[in-house]
Design an enzyme around this catalytic site. Structure first.
Site, PDB file in Angstrom:
ATOM      1  N   LYS A  80     -20.798  -7.178  -5.626  1.00  0.00           N
ATOM      2  CA  LYS A  80     -19.997  -7.239  -4.397  1.00  0.00           C
ATOM      3  C   LYS A  80     -20.925  -6.838  -3.254  1.00  0.00           C
ATOM      4  O   LYS A  80     -21.906  -6.134  -3.450  1.00  0.00           O
ATOM      5  CB  LYS A  80     -18.843  -6.232  -4.512  1.00  0.00           C
ATOM      6  CG  LYS A  80     -17.656  -6.535  -3.645  1.00  0.00           C
ATOM      7  CD  LYS A  80     -16.687  -7.499  -4.303  1.00  0.00           C
ATOM      8  CE  LYS A  80     -15.520  -7.801  -3.377  1.00  0.00           C
ATOM      9  NZ  LYS A  80     -14.515  -8.659  -3.973  1.00  0.00           N
ATOM     10  N   GLY A 184       6.388 -10.184  -1.991  1.00  0.00           N
ATOM     11  CA  GLY A 184       5.339 -10.812  -1.192  1.00  0.00           C
ATOM     12  C   GLY A 184       5.308 -12.308  -1.389  1.00  0.00           C
ATOM     13  O   GLY A 184       4.941 -12.804  -2.453  1.00  0.00           O
ATOM     14  N   GLY A 186       3.375 -14.628   0.216  1.00  0.00           N
ATOM     15  CA  GLY A 186       2.228 -15.127   0.988  1.00  0.00           C
ATOM     16  C   GLY A 186       1.601 -16.335   0.316  1.00  0.00           C
ATOM     17  O   GLY A 186       2.282 -17.126  -0.349  1.00  0.00           O
ATOM     18  N   HIS A 187       0.284 -16.467   0.467  1.00  0.00           N
ATOM     19  CA  HIS A 187      -0.430 -17.627  -0.075  1.00  0.00           C
ATOM     20  C   HIS A 187      -0.203 -17.793  -1.572  1.00  0.00           C
ATOM     21  O   HIS A 187      -0.023 -18.897  -2.062  1.00  0.00           O
ATOM     22  CB  HIS A 187      -1.929 -17.486   0.185  1.00  0.00           C
ATOM     23  CG  HIS A 187      -2.277 -17.652   1.620  1.00  0.00           C
ATOM     24  ND1 HIS A 187      -2.653 -16.599   2.427  1.00  0.00           N
ATOM     25  CD2 HIS A 187      -2.281 -18.744   2.405  1.00  0.00           C
ATOM     26  CE1 HIS A 187      -2.873 -17.048   3.642  1.00  0.00           C
ATOM     27  NE2 HIS A 187      -2.649 -18.345   3.672  1.00  0.00           N
ATOM     28  N   VAL A 188      -0.228 -16.695  -2.295  1.00  0.00           N
ATOM     29  CA  VAL A 188      -0.054 -16.777  -3.748  1.00  0.00           C
ATOM     30  C   VAL A 188       1.426 -16.697  -4.123  1.00  0.00           C
ATOM     31  O   VAL A 188       1.919 -17.501  -4.919  1.00  0.00           O
ATOM     32  CB  VAL A 188      -0.850 -15.650  -4.458  1.00  0.00           C
ATOM     33  CG1 VAL A 188      -0.633 -15.719  -5.969  1.00  0.00           C
ATOM     34  CG2 VAL A 188      -2.339 -15.758  -4.140  1.00  0.00           C
ATOM     35  N   TYR A 190       4.261 -17.398  -2.668  1.00  0.00           N
ATOM     36  CA  TYR A 190       5.152 -18.553  -2.448  1.00  0.00           C
ATOM     37  C   TYR A 190       4.884 -19.650  -3.476  1.00  0.00           C
ATOM     38  O   TYR A 190       5.809 -20.261  -4.023  1.00  0.00           O
ATOM     39  CB  TYR A 190       5.034 -19.107  -1.019  1.00  0.00           C
ATOM     40  CG  TYR A 190       6.248 -19.958  -0.705  1.00  0.00           C
ATOM     41  CD1 TYR A 190       7.380 -19.392  -0.146  1.00  0.00           C
ATOM     42  CD2 TYR A 190       6.289 -21.305  -1.041  1.00  0.00           C
ATOM     43  CE1 TYR A 190       8.531 -20.146   0.082  1.00  0.00           C
ATOM     44  CE2 TYR A 190       7.426 -22.076  -0.823  1.00  0.00           C
ATOM     45  CZ  TYR A 190       8.537 -21.490  -0.255  1.00  0.00           C
ATOM     46  OH  TYR A 190       9.678 -22.225  -0.046  1.00  0.00           O
TER      47      TYR A 190
HETATM   48  P1  NAD Z   1      -1.076 -12.876   1.674  1.00  0.00           P
HETATM   49  O1  NAD Z   1      -1.505 -11.908   2.729  1.00  0.00           O
HETATM   50  O2  NAD Z   1      -1.057 -14.332   1.991  1.00  0.00           O
HETATM   51  O3  NAD Z   1       0.392 -12.496   1.159  1.00  0.00           O
HETATM   52  C1  NAD Z   1       0.843 -11.194   1.004  1.00  0.00           C
HETATM   53  C2  NAD Z   1       2.308 -11.188   1.429  1.00  0.00           C
HETATM   54  O4  NAD Z   1       2.861  -9.894   1.142  1.00  0.00           O
HETATM   55  C3  NAD Z   1       2.502 -11.437   2.926  1.00  0.00           C
HETATM   56  O5  NAD Z   1       3.449 -12.460   3.109  1.00  0.00           O
HETATM   57  C4  NAD Z   1       2.992 -10.082   3.444  1.00  0.00           C
HETATM   58  O6  NAD Z   1       3.853 -10.206   4.541  1.00  0.00           O
HETATM   59  C5  NAD Z   1       3.686  -9.515   2.232  1.00  0.00           C
HETATM   60  N1  NAD Z   1       3.850  -8.075   2.237  1.00  0.00           N
HETATM   61  C6  NAD Z   1       3.003  -7.133   2.731  1.00  0.00           C
HETATM   62  N2  NAD Z   1       3.529  -5.902   2.562  1.00  0.00           N
HETATM   63  C7  NAD Z   1       4.719  -6.065   1.954  1.00  0.00           C
HETATM   64  C8  NAD Z   1       5.724  -5.174   1.520  1.00  0.00           C
HETATM   65  N3  NAD Z   1       5.630  -3.856   1.701  1.00  0.00           N
HETATM   66  N4  NAD Z   1       6.832  -5.673   0.920  1.00  0.00           N
HETATM   67  C9  NAD Z   1       6.947  -6.998   0.738  1.00  0.00           C
HETATM   68  N5  NAD Z   1       6.024  -7.901   1.128  1.00  0.00           N
HETATM   69  C10 NAD Z   1       4.921  -7.441   1.737  1.00  0.00           C
HETATM   70  O7  NAD Z   1      -2.011 -12.565   0.407  1.00  0.00           O
HETATM   71  P2  NAD Z   1      -2.224 -13.479  -0.860  1.00  0.00           P
HETATM   72  O8  NAD Z   1      -3.478 -14.248  -0.698  1.00  0.00           O
HETATM   73  O9  NAD Z   1      -0.960 -14.172  -1.198  1.00  0.00           O
HETATM   74  O10 NAD Z   1      -2.523 -12.363  -1.960  1.00  0.00           O
HETATM   75  C11 NAD Z   1      -1.469 -11.567  -2.481  1.00  0.00           C
HETATM   76  C12 NAD Z   1      -2.067 -10.479  -3.393  1.00  0.00           C
HETATM   77  O11 NAD Z   1      -2.813 -11.097  -4.446  1.00  0.00           O
HETATM   78  C13 NAD Z   1      -3.036  -9.533  -2.692  1.00  0.00           C
HETATM   79  O12 NAD Z   1      -2.923  -8.257  -3.297  1.00  0.00           O
HETATM   80  C14 NAD Z   1      -4.394 -10.125  -3.031  1.00  0.00           C
HETATM   81  O13 NAD Z   1      -5.423  -9.138  -3.014  1.00  0.00           O
HETATM   82  C15 NAD Z   1      -4.141 -10.625  -4.430  1.00  0.00           C
HETATM   83  N6  NAD Z   1      -5.049 -11.721  -4.832  1.00  0.00           N
HETATM   84  C16 NAD Z   1      -5.087 -12.873  -4.093  1.00  0.00           C
HETATM   85  C17 NAD Z   1      -5.942 -13.909  -4.484  1.00  0.00           C
HETATM   86  C18 NAD Z   1      -6.008 -15.198  -3.703  1.00  0.00           C
HETATM   87  O14 NAD Z   1      -6.587 -16.178  -4.216  1.00  0.00           O
HETATM   88  N7  NAD Z   1      -5.436 -15.268  -2.510  1.00  0.00           N
HETATM   89  C19 NAD Z   1      -6.753 -13.751  -5.625  1.00  0.00           C
HETATM   90  C20 NAD Z   1      -6.666 -12.579  -6.379  1.00  0.00           C
HETATM   91  C21 NAD Z   1      -5.805 -11.569  -5.957  1.00  0.00           C
END
Ligand code: NAD
Length: 350
Positions: A80, A184, A186-188, A190
């Site tokens: 990292k 949550g 978000g990207h993942v 939904y």
């Molecule tokens: P994102 O920021 O797009 O989505 C996170 C969502 O959680 C947001 O919509 C946010 O509003 C919501 N949120 C924040 N605090 C909250 C709470 N207290 N209660 C309810 N909802 C809340 O992030 P993402 O890319 O969807 O990633 C989600 C998780 O997965 C993160 O922990 C990230 O580290 C992990 N992750 C993501 C990926 C990836 O490819 N994007 C890969 C590995 C791990």
């Protein structure tokens, strides 16, 4: 403090510090283990309060990547990098080019990708100075759809496959009619909700922003609940897809789900919470195993592989989880500790 005495040092192979006076770049690259292959791990830019804080972060994150890559069956090690600074104020083109020079100096031992504070455009600048940059462009998607460079679809598909395997293991059923609470959207989160809906799961969702909640209610028939309500619902699965440390003493006293399987990183506030889940008969899908779809995606893009090979590799997450569950049962270990042990067997044995 010496790096060797640092509490998070944990036998790192190499920790390199870099300062470029012209651009103001101050960065650290940590290479934890390269027994399985070059160390892949994102570059994070963050306004760390001290270099000590930056060092602690990079050491912890890089060690985590050794475990993640090993359990994702990737011929990669763990590494990292961190850049000390505020990405909104301190970032410059010269700084990203200098970061590329720094990565190049390690001769391929470390390959970088995206993390907080670093965008694809930053990686493209680094790639002008180094060939050891991944995630600069996406050529294909695991499902043959159009790639937009975001690994979230692959992460969500991996979480879906892993959740399905976990439900089969714990409840002996498919997903039809199974109740899943998603924290949550978000990207993942939904995309996970869409996969689950297509398999007949009944969804309960929460987020701190209303946008995706309304959409999930309309398009997926999801029941919207408040962020506080999500833990105590009478559901089969709790899927944390927001932030870390969400399995803690408070949430554990509320959980009724029989399975915890979601995308969030570092879900357990402390390792002991894995044992508490086990004692309560809740099956926990170790986070770094179930959310590895993104790193598998980046690997296949970098190797110029194919959508089909990527999809099959992501689907292996389900088999890996079942192997962890079976071994954990045989040894009487919590699944988080079993996963750690299996990862160490892989990257220390080479
Ligand atoms: P994102 O920021 O797009 O989505 C996170 C969502 O959680 C947001 O919509 C946010 O509003 C919501 N949120 C924040 N605090 C909250 C709470 N207290 N209660 C309810 N909802 C809340 O992030 P993402 O890319 O969807 O990633 C989600 C998780 O997965 C993160 O922990 C990230 O580290 C992990 N992750 C993501 C990926 C990836 O490819 N994007 C890969 C590995 C791990």
């Amino acid at each position: 403090m010496s790096v060797f005495d640092h509490k998070a040092y944990d036998n790192h192979e190499q920790v390199a510090f870099f300062h470029d006076a012209k651009s103001g770049l101050k960065a650290i690259i940590a290479v934890h283990n390269t027994n399985l292959g070059p160390a892949l791990g994102g570059c994070r830019m963050w306004p760390y309060a001290s270099s000590e804080e930056a060092l602690t972060d990079v050491l912890r994150l890089s060690k985590g990547m050794s475990y993640k890559s090993a359990m994702a069956n990737l011929k990669l090690g763990g590494g990292k990098s961190v850049i000390i600074g505020d990405p909104r104020k301190d970032k410059s083109e010269a700084m990203m080019l200098a970061m590329g020079d720094f990565i190049q100096q390690l001769g391929g031992k470390y390959i970088t990708a995206e993390d907080s504070g670093i965008a694809v455009s930053d990686l493209q600048l680094m790639a002008q100075r180094s060939q050891f940059i991944a995630g600069t462009q996406a050529k294909f998607r695991y499902d043959g759809g159009e790639a937009d460079g975001n690994p979230a679809p692959s992460t969500a598909y991996g979480v879906f496959v892993g959740l399905r395997a976990s439900v089969r293991h714990a409840l002996g059923s498919d997903l039809n009619g199974v109740k899943v609470a998603i924290q949550g959207l978000g990207h993942v989160g939904y995309r996970l909700a869409e996969h689950l809906h297509n398999e007949g799961a009944k969804l309960y969702v929460t987020d701190i922003y209303p946008d995706n909640l309304d959409r999930a209610a309309q398009e997926l028939g999801a029941t919207v609940v408040s962020p506080d309500e999500i833990f105590g619902l009478d559901v089969d699965v709790f899927a944390p897809c927001a932030m870390g440390a969400i399995i803690n003493d408070n949430s554990l006293s509320l959980l009724k789900a029989k399975v915890v399987a979601g995308a969030a990183n570092n879900q357990l506030a402390e390792e002991r919470h894995g044992q508490m889940l086990q004692e309560r008969g809740i099956l926990y899908a170790p986070d770094y195993v179930i959310n590895a779809g993104g790193v598998i995606d980046i690997y296949h893009q970098k190797m110029d592989s194919s959508a089909d090979a990527m999809r099959k590799h992501i689907e292996g997450i389900g088999d890996t989880l079942v192997e962890i569950y079976q071994r954990a049962e045989q040894q009487g270990l919590p699944t988080n500790l079993e996963a750690n042990q299996m990862a160490e067997e892989r990257f220390l044995a080479e």
